[in-house]
Design a protein around this motif. Structure first.
Motif, short mmCIF file in Angstrom:
data_model
loop_
_atom_site.label_atom_id
_atom_site.label_comp_id
_atom_site.label_asym_id
_atom_site.label_seq_id
_atom_site.Cartn_x
_atom_site.Cartn_y
_atom_site.Cartn_z
N LEU A 35 15.99 70.00 -27.50
CA LEU A 35 14.71 70.39 -27.96
C LEU A 35 14.48 71.20 -28.84
N SER A 36 13.77 71.13 -29.96
CA SER A 36 13.62 72.17 -30.74
C SER A 36 12.08 71.87 -31.38
N ALA A 37 11.18 72.84 -31.64
CA ALA A 37 9.64 72.38 -31.75
C ALA A 37 9.17 73.20 -32.87
N GLU A 38 7.88 72.66 -33.79
CA GLU A 38 7.50 73.57 -34.37
C GLU A 38 6.41 74.16 -34.15
N GLU A 39 5.01 73.08 -33.53
CA GLU A 39 4.36 73.60 -32.81
C GLU A 39 3.82 73.25 -31.15
N CYS A 40 2.92 73.75 -30.77
CA CYS A 40 2.91 73.26 -29.63
C CYS A 40 1.52 73.65 -29.63
N LYS A 41 0.38 71.89 -29.39
CA LYS A 41 -1.09 71.84 -29.65
C LYS A 41 -1.50 71.58 -28.22
N VAL A 101 1.41 83.47 -23.79
CA VAL A 101 1.94 82.61 -23.27
C VAL A 101 2.93 82.14 -23.47
N ILE A 102 4.18 82.23 -22.48
CA ILE A 102 5.43 81.60 -22.48
C ILE A 102 5.25 80.35 -22.65
N ALA A 103 5.36 79.87 -23.05
CA ALA A 103 5.67 77.74 -23.85
C ALA A 103 7.24 77.07 -22.99
N LYS A 104 6.48 76.87 -22.46
CA LYS A 104 7.80 75.33 -22.33
C LYS A 104 7.96 74.08 -22.93
N ILE A 105 8.85 73.30 -23.94
CA ILE A 105 8.88 72.32 -24.33
C ILE A 105 9.78 71.28 -23.54
N LEU A 106 9.16 70.19 -22.78
CA LEU A 106 10.48 69.64 -21.88
C LEU A 106 10.79 68.87 -23.53
N ARG A 107 12.16 68.06 -23.25
CA ARG A 107 12.75 66.95 -24.20
C ARG A 107 11.76 65.88 -23.71
N PRO A 108 11.67 64.99 -24.52
CA PRO A 108 11.71 63.66 -24.00
C PRO A 108 12.15 63.19 -22.97
N GLY A 109 11.68 63.39 -21.64
CA GLY A 109 12.56 62.01 -20.38
C GLY A 109 12.99 63.32 -19.95
N ASN A 157 10.15 58.80 -34.84
CA ASN A 157 9.32 58.01 -33.95
C ASN A 157 8.27 58.74 -33.15
N ASP A 158 7.51 58.52 -33.38
CA ASP A 158 6.45 59.89 -32.39
C ASP A 158 6.88 59.61 -30.76
N VAL A 159 6.89 60.51 -30.56
CA VAL A 159 7.70 60.81 -28.83
C VAL A 159 5.94 61.98 -28.51
N ASP A 160 6.19 61.96 -26.93
CA ASP A 160 4.81 62.88 -25.94
C ASP A 160 5.79 63.91 -25.45
N LEU A 161 5.77 65.00 -25.46
CA LEU A 161 6.23 65.80 -24.61
C LEU A 161 5.19 66.76 -23.62
N HIS A 162 5.86 67.01 -22.74
CA HIS A 162 5.11 67.91 -21.91
C HIS A 162 4.92 69.92 -22.24
N CYS A 163 4.51 70.28 -22.47
CA CYS A 163 4.24 71.90 -22.51
C CYS A 163 3.61 72.18 -21.53
N ARG A 165 2.53 65.15 -28.84
CA ARG A 165 2.65 64.72 -29.92
C ARG A 165 3.49 65.01 -30.66
N ARG A 166 5.12 64.75 -31.40
CA ARG A 166 5.62 65.30 -32.09
C ARG A 166 6.69 64.16 -32.58
N CYS A 167 7.08 64.71 -34.06
CA CYS A 167 7.87 63.41 -34.69
C CYS A 167 9.21 63.18 -34.44
N ASP A 168 10.16 62.14 -33.65
CA ASP A 168 12.20 63.60 -33.32
C ASP A 168 12.24 62.73 -34.98
N SER A 169 13.69 62.91 -34.66
CA SER A 169 14.39 63.00 -35.82
C SER A 169 15.17 62.00 -35.88
N LEU A 170 14.11 60.75 -35.39
CA LEU A 170 14.35 59.73 -36.41
C LEU A 170 12.99 59.19 -37.05
#
Length: 167
Positions: free
Chosen positions: A161-167, A28-36, A74-80, A67-72
């Motif tokens: 946003l950048s990410a390693e894996e979409c779960k 699939v094509i996964a579009k991961i949106l940055r927080p907010g 912190n755990d953040v929820d992201l929409h995929c 749920r991913r860890c941001d650059s600071l």
């Protein structure tokens, strides 16, 4: 669960990847949106579901949170948002091919098909928000008919946003 296999593009609003389902192997094509990036994503997707079935807009097939860890740290929820992989090349790539040239038939077809897709969005109170030559796919059928499809409807997103894996 999906594994991101190839990064296609990272913009201010999202990262777009090819992802593969870990068990089924479907891509699939996964579009991961940055927080907010989209406060009303569920509402937007519900609006998209009202598009008629012959729409030239590639519609999402799944939405979930990761749920991913941001650059600071912190755990953040992201929409995929997952989309089907569709055939075709970008309008930019299509126009760069030497075998094609802009003739009146192609311009009329482009205006009619892309215009009707944008009209479909307008009828449900939506808009594309990021329309450019990379977000218009061109597909040629075996009988040389050209079709245009809009991809990457932005849902009013803002950010990066950048990410390693979409779960």
């Amino acid at each position: 669960t999906y594994t991101l296999t190839k990064r296609l593009r990272v913009g201010k609003n999202s990262g777009i990847y090819i992802a593969e389902h870990k068990l089924l192997g479907t891509k699939v094509i996964a579009k991961i949106l940055r927080p907010g990036a989209s406060e009303n994503i569920v509402e937007s997707l519900q609006s998209m579901s009202r598009l008629n079935s012959d729409s030239r807009i590639v519609q999402p097939i799944d939405l979930f949170k990761i749920r991913r860890c941001d650059s600071l740290g912190n755990d953040v929820d992201l929409h995929c948002v997952n989309y089907p992989i569709v055939d075709g090349v970008s309008l930019r790539e299509f126009l760069s091919q030497k075998s094609y040239h802009l003739n009146s038939y192609m311009v009329i077809s482009y205006r009619r098909k892309v215009g009707n897709a944008l009209k479909s969005l307008d009828e449900i109170g939506a808009y594309h928000g990021d329309l450019h030559v990379e977000n218009i796919l061109v597909e040629e059928s075996p009988d040389s008919q050209i079709s245009f499809k809009l991809i990457d409807v932005s849902f009013g997103a803002m950010g990066s946003l950048s990410a390693e894996e979409c779960k």
